[in-house]
Design a protein around this motif. Structure first.
Motif, PDB file in Angstrom:
ATOM      1  N   THR A  13      31.587  74.333  37.161  1.00  0.00           N
ATOM      2  CA  THR A  13      32.187  73.814  35.935  1.00  0.00           C
ATOM      3  C   THR A  13      31.033  73.460  34.996  1.00  0.00           C
ATOM      4  OG1 THR A  13      34.087  72.889  37.108  1.00  0.00           O
ATOM      5  CG2 THR A  13      33.635  72.047  34.888  1.00  0.00           C
ATOM      6  N   PRO A  14      30.788  74.270  33.968  1.00  0.00           N
ATOM      7  CA  PRO A  14      29.687  73.940  33.047  1.00  0.00           C
ATOM      8  C   PRO A  14      30.063  72.760  32.153  1.00  0.00           C
ATOM      9  CG  PRO A  14      30.845  75.909  32.310  1.00  0.00           C
ATOM     10  CD  PRO A  14      31.461  75.515  33.619  1.00  0.00           C
ATOM     11  N   PRO A  50      34.853  69.313  41.473  1.00  0.00           N
ATOM     12  CA  PRO A  50      36.189  68.794  41.191  1.00  0.00           C
ATOM     13  C   PRO A  50      36.342  67.301  41.449  1.00  0.00           C
ATOM     14  CG  PRO A  50      36.195  70.015  43.260  1.00  0.00           C
ATOM     15  CD  PRO A  50      34.863  70.263  42.606  1.00  0.00           C
ATOM     16  N   ALA A  51      35.503  66.751  42.320  1.00  0.00           N
ATOM     17  CA  ALA A  51      35.597  65.316  42.616  1.00  0.00           C
ATOM     18  C   ALA A  51      35.294  64.467  41.396  1.00  0.00           C
ATOM     19  CB  ALA A  51      34.650  64.952  43.761  1.00  0.00           C
ATOM     20  N   THR A  52      34.592  65.029  40.416  1.00  0.00           N
ATOM     21  CA  THR A  52      34.236  64.271  39.213  1.00  0.00           C
ATOM     22  C   THR A  52      35.093  64.653  38.003  1.00  0.00           C
ATOM     23  OG1 THR A  52      32.552  65.822  38.429  1.00  0.00           O
ATOM     24  CG2 THR A  52      31.855  64.184  40.053  1.00  0.00           C
ATOM     25  N   LEU A  53      36.089  65.511  38.212  1.00  0.00           N
ATOM     26  CA  LEU A  53      36.949  65.952  37.119  1.00  0.00           C
ATOM     27  C   LEU A  53      38.278  65.203  37.141  1.00  0.00           C
ATOM     28  CD1 LEU A  53      36.533  69.838  37.432  1.00  0.00           C
ATOM     29  CD2 LEU A  53      35.365  68.335  35.806  1.00  0.00           C
ATOM     30  N   SER A  54      38.762  64.812  35.966  1.00  0.00           N
ATOM     31  CA  SER A  54      40.107  64.239  35.867  1.00  0.00           C
ATOM     32  C   SER A  54      41.143  65.341  36.085  1.00  0.00           C
ATOM     33  CB  SER A  54      40.308  63.612  34.487  1.00  0.00           C
ATOM     34  OG  SER A  54      40.343  64.622  33.481  1.00  0.00           O
ATOM     35  N   ASN A  70      41.840  87.190  32.883  1.00  0.00           N
ATOM     36  CA  ASN A  70      42.848  88.093  32.318  1.00  0.00           C
ATOM     37  C   ASN A  70      43.369  89.090  33.353  1.00  0.00           C
ATOM     38  OD1 ASN A  70      44.514  89.077  30.258  1.00  0.00           O
ATOM     39  ND2 ASN A  70      42.993  90.574  29.569  1.00  0.00           N
ATOM     40  N   GLY A  71      43.587  88.603  34.572  1.00  0.00           N
ATOM     41  CA  GLY A  71      44.182  89.445  35.607  1.00  0.00           C
ATOM     42  C   GLY A  71      43.240  90.446  36.248  1.00  0.00           C
ATOM     43  N   ARG A  72      41.936  90.373  35.935  1.00  0.00           N
ATOM     44  CA  ARG A  72      41.025  91.393  36.441  1.00  0.00           C
ATOM     45  C   ARG A  72      40.714  91.246  37.927  1.00  0.00           C
ATOM     46  NH1 ARG A  72      36.172  91.023  32.209  1.00  0.00           N
ATOM     47  NH2 ARG A  72      36.909  88.864  32.055  1.00  0.00           N
ATOM     48  N   LEU A  73      40.518  90.012  38.381  1.00  0.00           N
ATOM     49  CA  LEU A  73      40.173  89.780  39.779  1.00  0.00           C
ATOM     50  C   LEU A  73      41.148  88.776  40.408  1.00  0.00           C
ATOM     51  CD1 LEU A  73      36.271  89.404  39.792  1.00  0.00           C
ATOM     52  CD2 LEU A  73      37.645  91.448  40.204  1.00  0.00           C
ATOM     53  N   PRO A  74      41.314  88.837  41.741  1.00  0.00           N
ATOM     54  CA  PRO A  74      42.126  87.821  42.429  1.00  0.00           C
ATOM     55  C   PRO A  74      41.486  86.439  42.282  1.00  0.00           C
ATOM     56  CG  PRO A  74      41.728  89.717  43.849  1.00  0.00           C
ATOM     57  CD  PRO A  74      40.830  89.885  42.654  1.00  0.00           C
ATOM     58  N   LEU A  75      42.331  85.424  42.236  1.00  0.00           N
ATOM     59  CA  LEU A  75      41.874  84.048  42.084  1.00  0.00           C
ATOM     60  C   LEU A  75      42.275  83.218  43.303  1.00  0.00           C
ATOM     61  CD1 LEU A  75      42.886  83.333  38.363  1.00  0.00           C
ATOM     62  CD2 LEU A  75      40.646  84.052  39.226  1.00  0.00           C
ATOM     63  N   VAL A  76      41.360  82.387  43.764  1.00  0.00           N
ATOM     64  CA  VAL A  76      41.599  81.452  44.868  1.00  0.00           C
ATOM     65  C   VAL A  76      41.383  80.048  44.322  1.00  0.00           C
ATOM     66  CG1 VAL A  76      40.852  80.696  47.152  1.00  0.00           C
ATOM     67  CG2 VAL A  76      40.802  83.132  46.566  1.00  0.00           C
ATOM     68  N   LEU A  77      42.303  79.135  44.625  1.00  0.00           N
ATOM     69  CA  LEU A  77      42.219  77.766  44.128  1.00  0.00           C
ATOM     70  C   LEU A  77      41.868  76.811  45.260  1.00  0.00           C
ATOM     71  CD1 LEU A  77      42.662  75.730  41.771  1.00  0.00           C
ATOM     72  CD2 LEU A  77      45.040  75.532  42.563  1.00  0.00           C
ATOM     73  N   GLY A  78      40.868  75.956  45.027  1.00  0.00           N
ATOM     74  CA  GLY A  78      40.553  74.921  45.997  1.00  0.00           C
ATOM     75  C   GLY A  78      41.602  73.826  45.977  1.00  0.00           C
TER      76      GLY A  78
END
Length: 293
Positions: A13-14, A50-54, A70-78
């Motif tokens: 996360t920049p 993510p521990a520091t993100l609201s 934009n749908g180009r690659l599969p996404l995995v969510l923590g």
């Protein structure tokens, strides 16, 4: 689960210098790693801080990555934690329609028994509407999810499709590969042993260095999967020093220095993390410039 064979990258996360989320830089990074040839993206893993993100910032990160991808690659969510019922509630209430799987870390700090780990993931598997990738990282959780527990989960729950194995123990990884169900994915969570794990029968890697140098690292993994050993190891040894460097003073401080060197984002991290020191920053900058020649 062919979508998760190869190189996945755990996106940072920049942040801007004022510590706010830099969505423009995040879009640049998404395009950079996609152009570099990675196979899938991991959103809000540990590398994403993510521990520091609201909650609002986490949603901003998700929507920004989804838009840029934009749908180009599969996404995995923590989606993980050490409060089982809170994780289950999140799975029940979050819109997961944009993701192809979740990555869920073994409970940290509480130090559960193997039976506790099993019961935790049993509840997650029974709740999640999309496939689950387990995440074993004893260096962060203070407990090791043993192969017997992983294999028990893999055999009992069809939607548990793989594990990100980051114990740093190649023998443990080989035991998983030896006894796993046919389609179960053993994914390296350790960049330094990713190629040996692939050559032993693993499915690929969820990488940090692969985000900084996606072209070279993802090609190394593809060569490994193709059993082109000499070519793969040539790239491994080319990148090896950088793998040590990016973790030398913590993650994601190291990889954020690479992005600063590449002109993609600031190197800002949020407390309790701090920037790498000037010496390491200089070495990473030199390596990055040399690699791009």
């Amino acid at each position: 689960m062919q979508a998760f064979i190869g190189t996945g990258v755990a996106l940072v996360t920049p942040f801007k210098k004022d510590f706010s989320v830099d969505t423009d830089a995040l879009k640049k990074i998404v395009n950079y790693v996609i152009d570099g040839g990675v196979e899938y993206l991991v959103v809000l893993g540990t590398t994403g801080e993510p521990a520091t993100l609201s909650e609002e910032e986490q949603e901003l990160v998700i929507s920004t990555i989804v838009e840029a991808n934009n749908g180009r690659l599969p996404l995995v969510l923590g989606v993980g934690g050490n409060n089982t019922h809170k994780v289950v509630a999140e799975l029940e209430n979050k819109d997961l329609s944009r993701f192809q799987a979740i990555l869920s870390v073994s409970p940290y700090y509480n130090k559960p028994t193997q039976e506790g780990i099993y019961q935790h993931f049993k509840m997650i598997a029974e709740t999640s509407p999309i496939p689950v990738i387990l995440y074993n990282v004893p260096g962060r959780t203070a407990s090791n999810m043993l192969p017997e527990t992983v294999l028990r989960l893999a055999k009992e729950f069809k939607n548990i499709i793989g594990i990100k194995e980051a114990a740093g123990d190649i023998v443990q990884a080989m035991k998983l590969i030896q006894h796993k169900p046919k389609d179960f994915l053993v994914i390296s969570g350790d960049d330094m042993v990713a190629l040996p794990m692939v050559l032993a029968g693993g499915s690929g890697v969820i990488s940090v260095i692969g985000e900084g140098y996606p072209k070279e690292f993802s090609e190394m993994i593809r060569l490994g999967l193709q059993r082109k050993v000499d070519e793969a190891y040539a790239l491994h040894y080319k990148l090896m020093d950088s793998i040590d460097m990016i973790f030398e003073q913590g993650n994601p401080g190291g990889v954020k220095e690479i992005f600063k060197s590449l002109g993609l984002s600031e190197n800002t991290v949020r407390l309790p993390l701090v920037n790498v020191d000037a010496n390491l920053a200089g070495r990473l900058d030199s390596f990055t410039k040399q690699l791009s020649k």
